[in-house]
Motif scaffolding. Sequence first.
Motif, PDB file in Angstrom:
ATOM      1  N   VAL A   1       0.849  -1.185   0.000  1.00  0.00           N
ATOM      2  CA  VAL A   1       0.000   0.000   0.000  1.00  0.00           C
ATOM      3  C   VAL A   1       0.889   1.242   0.000  1.00  0.00           C
ATOM      4  O   VAL A   1       1.800   1.319   0.819  1.00  0.00           O
ATOM      5  CB  VAL A   1      -0.912   0.007   1.250  1.00  0.00           C
ATOM      6  CG1 VAL A   1      -1.795   1.242   1.269  1.00  0.00           C
ATOM      7  CG2 VAL A   1      -1.743  -1.268   1.302  1.00  0.00           C
TER       8      VAL A   1
ATOM      9  N   TRP B   1      -6.250  -2.634  -5.851  1.00  0.00           N
ATOM     10  CA  TRP B   1      -6.231  -1.676  -4.731  1.00  0.00           C
ATOM     11  C   TRP B   1      -6.867  -0.340  -5.109  1.00  0.00           C
ATOM     12  O   TRP B   1      -6.369   0.728  -4.790  1.00  0.00           O
ATOM     13  CB  TRP B   1      -4.793  -1.489  -4.216  1.00  0.00           C
ATOM     14  CG  TRP B   1      -4.760  -0.935  -2.828  1.00  0.00           C
ATOM     15  CD1 TRP B   1      -4.322   0.315  -2.456  1.00  0.00           C
ATOM     16  CD2 TRP B   1      -5.171  -1.574  -1.629  1.00  0.00           C
ATOM     17  NE1 TRP B   1      -4.468   0.483  -1.105  1.00  0.00           N
ATOM     18  CE2 TRP B   1      -4.974  -0.658  -0.573  1.00  0.00           C
ATOM     19  CE3 TRP B   1      -5.711  -2.840  -1.333  1.00  0.00           C
ATOM     20  CZ2 TRP B   1      -5.288  -0.961   0.745  1.00  0.00           C
ATOM     21  CZ3 TRP B   1      -6.016  -3.146  -0.019  1.00  0.00           C
ATOM     22  CH2 TRP B   1      -5.806  -2.198   0.993  1.00  0.00           C
TER      23      TRP B   1
ATOM     24  N   TYR C   1     -11.361  -2.203  -2.839  1.00  0.00           N
ATOM     25  CA  TYR C   1     -11.386  -2.008  -1.399  1.00  0.00           C
ATOM     26  C   TYR C   1     -12.769  -2.304  -0.815  1.00  0.00           C
ATOM     27  O   TYR C   1     -12.916  -3.062   0.146  1.00  0.00           O
ATOM     28  CB  TYR C   1     -10.964  -0.570  -1.070  1.00  0.00           C
ATOM     29  CG  TYR C   1     -10.920  -0.285   0.399  1.00  0.00           C
ATOM     30  CD1 TYR C   1      -9.777  -0.550   1.141  1.00  0.00           C
ATOM     31  CD2 TYR C   1     -12.040   0.226   1.062  1.00  0.00           C
ATOM     32  CE1 TYR C   1      -9.736  -0.314   2.500  1.00  0.00           C
ATOM     33  CE2 TYR C   1     -12.013   0.469   2.419  1.00  0.00           C
ATOM     34  CZ  TYR C   1     -10.855   0.199   3.129  1.00  0.00           C
ATOM     35  OH  TYR C   1     -10.830   0.423   4.476  1.00  0.00           O
TER      36      TYR C   1
ATOM     37  N   THR D   1     -14.203  -5.273   1.552  1.00  0.00           N
ATOM     38  CA  THR D   1     -14.827  -4.894   2.823  1.00  0.00           C
ATOM     39  C   THR D   1     -16.176  -5.595   2.970  1.00  0.00           C
ATOM     40  O   THR D   1     -16.468  -6.220   4.001  1.00  0.00           O
ATOM     41  CB  THR D   1     -15.015  -3.363   2.872  1.00  0.00           C
ATOM     42  OG1 THR D   1     -13.730  -2.753   2.762  1.00  0.00           O
ATOM     43  CG2 THR D   1     -15.669  -2.927   4.168  1.00  0.00           C
TER      44      THR D   1
ATOM     45  N   THR E   1      -9.407  -4.287   9.579  1.00  0.00           N
ATOM     46  CA  THR E   1      -9.860  -3.577   8.382  1.00  0.00           C
ATOM     47  C   THR E   1      -9.083  -4.086   7.177  1.00  0.00           C
ATOM     48  O   THR E   1      -8.045  -4.728   7.327  1.00  0.00           O
ATOM     49  CB  THR E   1      -9.632  -2.053   8.504  1.00  0.00           C
ATOM     50  OG1 THR E   1      -8.241  -1.858   8.773  1.00  0.00           O
ATOM     51  CG2 THR E   1     -10.470  -1.442   9.592  1.00  0.00           C
TER      52      THR E   1
ATOM     53  N   ASN F   1      -6.496  -3.747   4.841  1.00  0.00           N
ATOM     54  CA  ASN F   1      -5.313  -2.901   4.821  1.00  0.00           C
ATOM     55  C   ASN F   1      -4.125  -3.666   4.245  1.00  0.00           C
ATOM     56  O   ASN F   1      -4.318  -4.668   3.561  1.00  0.00           O
ATOM     57  CB  ASN F   1      -5.034  -2.390   6.240  1.00  0.00           C
ATOM     58  CG  ASN F   1      -4.551  -0.959   6.199  1.00  0.00           C
ATOM     59  OD1 ASN F   1      -3.744  -0.623   5.325  1.00  0.00           O
ATOM     60  ND2 ASN F   1      -5.039  -0.122   7.090  1.00  0.00           N
TER      61      ASN F   1
END
Lengths: 155, 241
Positions: free
Chosen positions: B83, B161, B166, B170, B195, B197
Amino acid sequence: MEDDKSQPTRREAFIKLGVGSVTVACAGAAVFGYSYLSPNVLYEPSPIANAGKPENYPRGSVTQNLEAGIYIIHGAEGFYALSATCTHLGCLTAWNADQGIIACPCHGSKFSVLGGKLEGPAPRGLPWLKVWLGDDGELLVDRATIIPQNQYLRT
Amino acid sequence: MTIQDLRDTHVWRSVFRGGSGASNLRRAMAIQQNVFLHLASVKARTRALQFSVTWYLGTLSFGTFMILVVTGILLMLYYHPSVPQAYADMKDLQFVVSAGVFLRNLHRWSAHTMVMLVFAHMFKVFYRGAYRKPREFNWVVGVVLLIVTLLLSYTGYLLPWDQLAYWAITVGSNIMSAVPVLGQKIRFLMLGGNTVNANALLRFYVLHCVILPLAAILFIAVHFWRIRKDGGLYTGHKESQ
């Protein structure tokens, strides 16, 4: 019976067509693969390093810039920059103030403060790199440009 | 030089062991003595090769899988699973790398196609009754392969990403947390945190590029081998057992 004779030639023609197509496809894949595998953009550090103000380097000093892999040397005749990368196999050399030489920890090569080779196995001395003053008066070193020895920058 | 001459060379024979020749024995040996081909049977019913029997859906699924393996490995050469580098790498593949956009789109469309083909393959097998004795176990292997395919699709979803990736992960991981009792634990292990990540991205990357492809290859091998062991492709209710 005639059919029996014509059938193998037809099969051979198809085999040739198939092998030919595969050959063309392989050649295309090779060209395609080569262009894909060669990066068009590199995220490598710029060869031009900023060494800061010349006032930071008193006359007679040898300063190693570890991040840039260079020495900034303020000699009697002016500034010059040496590559800190050993010409043998690319290790980072170090300045030995006690003996006044540049030495490589990997295989024991030794260089003079002018970059000349004192002891092997390095094949050559350390190259001189292009140094100039930027617009804001800071020393810039182009690590990709090797200049002949004894070209000092006088400020 | 003909292909026959090539087959008679010492190098060819040292690699493929069997000699050349048009006899049925030689043809059978060419299959039986090859580590990859020996999973398949040396003989097939003519009927089994007809389009109407299978619509070639299994072979086509495998074909898309092979395209995905090749394009996936090539994409890995420019992709960092970190990330926020992953997004930048994906954009570089689209706009900077030569032929990058072609490989990325080929990977994406092949992935969609593979999911579609695997489902079609399953329906074809189901409605023809090809799952029945003695092929029950191969049906089970096929169901495992369906799940692996869907998991590959799902894990690959996160890797660009971007916003779509995302929020999709989720939502997906929150669905996992609906599992009774263990839900939250499963979600925590899946994401490597609470989360979506950096840990989740790395876990999905390892699953997508190593664990799930290896599982797929393993089960595909068993699946193909069981076709031979279960008496070849199902060709209809009149087949002799």
